[in-house]
Write a protein that holds these residues in place. Structure first.
Motif, short mmCIF file in Angstrom:
data_model
loop_
_atom_site.label_atom_id
_atom_site.label_comp_id
_atom_site.label_asym_id
_atom_site.label_seq_id
_atom_site.Cartn_x
_atom_site.Cartn_y
_atom_site.Cartn_z
N ARG A 42 0.83 -1.19 0.00
CA ARG A 42 0.00 0.00 0.00
C ARG A 42 0.87 1.25 0.00
N PRO A 43 0.40 2.31 -0.59
CA PRO A 43 1.15 3.56 -0.61
C PRO A 43 0.92 4.35 0.67
N GLY A 44 1.97 4.92 1.23
CA GLY A 44 1.82 5.78 2.39
C GLY A 44 1.77 5.02 3.70
N ILE A 45 1.91 5.78 4.79
CA ILE A 45 1.86 5.19 6.11
C ILE A 45 0.43 4.84 6.49
N LEU A 46 -0.50 5.75 6.20
CA LEU A 46 -1.91 5.52 6.48
C LEU A 46 -2.68 5.37 5.17
N LEU A 47 -3.63 4.46 5.18
CA LEU A 47 -4.53 4.34 4.04
C LEU A 47 -5.54 5.48 4.05
N PRO A 48 -6.16 5.80 2.93
CA PRO A 48 -7.15 6.87 2.89
C PRO A 48 -8.29 6.61 3.87
N THR A 175 -4.91 6.83 -8.52
CA THR A 175 -5.90 5.95 -7.88
C THR A 175 -7.03 6.79 -7.31
N SER A 176 -8.24 6.30 -7.44
CA SER A 176 -9.38 6.95 -6.81
C SER A 176 -10.39 5.88 -6.41
N GLU A 177 -11.03 6.11 -5.25
CA GLU A 177 -12.10 5.23 -4.80
C GLU A 177 -13.23 6.09 -4.24
N TYR A 178 -14.45 5.65 -4.52
CA TYR A 178 -15.64 6.40 -4.11
C TYR A 178 -16.60 5.43 -3.43
N ALA A 179 -17.15 5.84 -2.29
CA ALA A 179 -18.08 4.99 -1.54
C ALA A 179 -19.38 5.73 -1.29
N ILE A 180 -20.47 5.05 -1.50
CA ILE A 180 -21.77 5.53 -1.06
C ILE A 180 -22.25 4.56 0.02
N TYR A 205 -11.58 9.58 -2.38
CA TYR A 205 -10.23 10.16 -2.38
C TYR A 205 -9.65 10.10 -3.79
N PHE A 206 -8.72 11.01 -4.05
CA PHE A 206 -7.89 11.00 -5.24
C PHE A 206 -6.45 10.92 -4.78
N GLN A 207 -5.67 10.11 -5.43
CA GLN A 207 -4.28 9.90 -5.00
C GLN A 207 -3.35 9.79 -6.20
N GLY A 208 -2.23 10.48 -6.13
CA GLY A 208 -1.20 10.38 -7.16
C GLY A 208 0.13 9.96 -6.56
N GLU A 209 0.80 9.05 -7.22
CA GLU A 209 2.11 8.58 -6.77
C GLU A 209 3.13 8.78 -7.89
N GLY A 218 6.97 9.74 -4.11
CA GLY A 218 6.18 10.85 -3.57
C GLY A 218 4.69 10.59 -3.76
N ILE A 219 3.88 10.99 -2.76
CA ILE A 219 2.44 10.75 -2.79
C ILE A 219 1.69 12.04 -2.50
N VAL A 220 0.67 12.33 -3.31
CA VAL A 220 -0.24 13.44 -3.05
C VAL A 220 -1.65 12.85 -2.99
N ARG A 221 -2.41 13.20 -1.94
CA ARG A 221 -3.72 12.61 -1.75
C ARG A 221 -4.71 13.67 -1.29
N TYR A 222 -5.93 13.58 -1.83
CA TYR A 222 -7.05 14.41 -1.35
C TYR A 222 -8.13 13.46 -0.84
N ASP A 223 -8.46 13.59 0.46
CA ASP A 223 -9.44 12.75 1.13
C ASP A 223 -10.68 13.56 1.44
N ALA A 224 -11.86 13.05 1.12
CA ALA A 224 -13.10 13.78 1.40
C ALA A 224 -14.09 12.83 2.08
N LEU A 225 -14.58 13.25 3.25
CA LEU A 225 -15.55 12.47 4.01
C LEU A 225 -16.92 13.14 3.95
#
Length: 225
Positions: A42-48, A175-180, A205-209, A218-225
């Motif tokens: 998995r990318p990063g220390i924490l998952l989205p 990478t992107s994942e969407y949940a309803i 979330y949207f994530q670029g590696e 390098g990782i850039v991530r946008y997380d939306a709850l």
């Protein structure tokens, strides 16, 4: 115990395989949940946190279940991997209680028969990955015999659907994942402020590696709850 299971391969061929697993199994949803404790997968220390909540890790990570699984080649396009399970969720820890009930209560949550499934399509070169996951989580609450328990007996249903997409290139990955997520408390579930609620929530979330070298990324991530 996080997981322990028996696996029996019912059919195996160079392009197809089908089998059954029984035991405490990792819950198959999204791209990362069933390998969330294996750091290099998995990318990063924490998952989205919009999809993989660490607060309810025990509930999300695994369950006692029977799962059918299969992998099959789709012409020359790629491979389709599927899993479907009948589960008993792990709902006995305090983090799960406080997340679902708003606080740690005097009574206890019961495990009810639930269902989970996932399908992931990958092109042969792994450049494109597409997935859909679904969970039908059922649990019920038994109030404490002590007086003063504000919650009466009742049931809770949580049914998220997760859509996943990933594009891989030589040096970068998107990478992107969407949940309803559908939450439903029945009318006898007397949670102050939540009685009889039936609502939907969304997160994504949207994530670029970018891989600078084999050792640096390098990782850039946008997380939306």
């Amino acid at each position: 115990l996080d997981y322990a299971f028996l696996d029996y391969r019912l059919y195996s061929h160079e392009v197809n395989q089908f089998g059954i697993r029984v035991g405490r199994l990792k819950n198959p949803f999204g791209f990362y949940n069933d390998t969330r404790d294996v750091a290099f997968t998995r990318p990063g220390i924490l998952l989205p946190q919009s999809i993989y909540f660490d607060r309810t890790r025990n509930l999300g990570l695994s369950s006692d279940s029977v799962q059918l699984y299969g992998d099959t080649a789709i012409f020359n396009w790629g491979t389709l991997s599927t899993q479907f399970g009948v589960t008993l969720p792990i709902v006995s820890d305090r983090d799960t209680e406080s997340s679902l009930l708003g606080d740690v209560r005097r009574g206890h949550l019961n495990r009810e028969v639930s269902y989970i499934g996932r399908g992931i399509f990958e092109t042969n070169d792994k450049r494109i990955r597409l997935g859909i996951s679904g969970i039908w989580l059922n649990t019920s609450y038994d109030p404490s015999s002590q007086s003063g328990d504000p919650i009466g007996p009742g049931a809770l249903r949580f049914t998220p659907i997760i859509f996943s997409a990933q594009y891989n290139a030589e040096r970068w990955t998107l990478t992107s994942e969407y949940a309803i997520r559908h939450f439903k408390y029945d009318n006898s579930f007397r949670v102050p402020g939540l009685n009889g609620l039936d609502f939907y929530g969304e997160s994504y979330y949207f994530q670029g590696e970018y891989r600078f070298t084999p050792k640096w990324e390098g990782i850039v991530r946008y997380d939306a709850l």
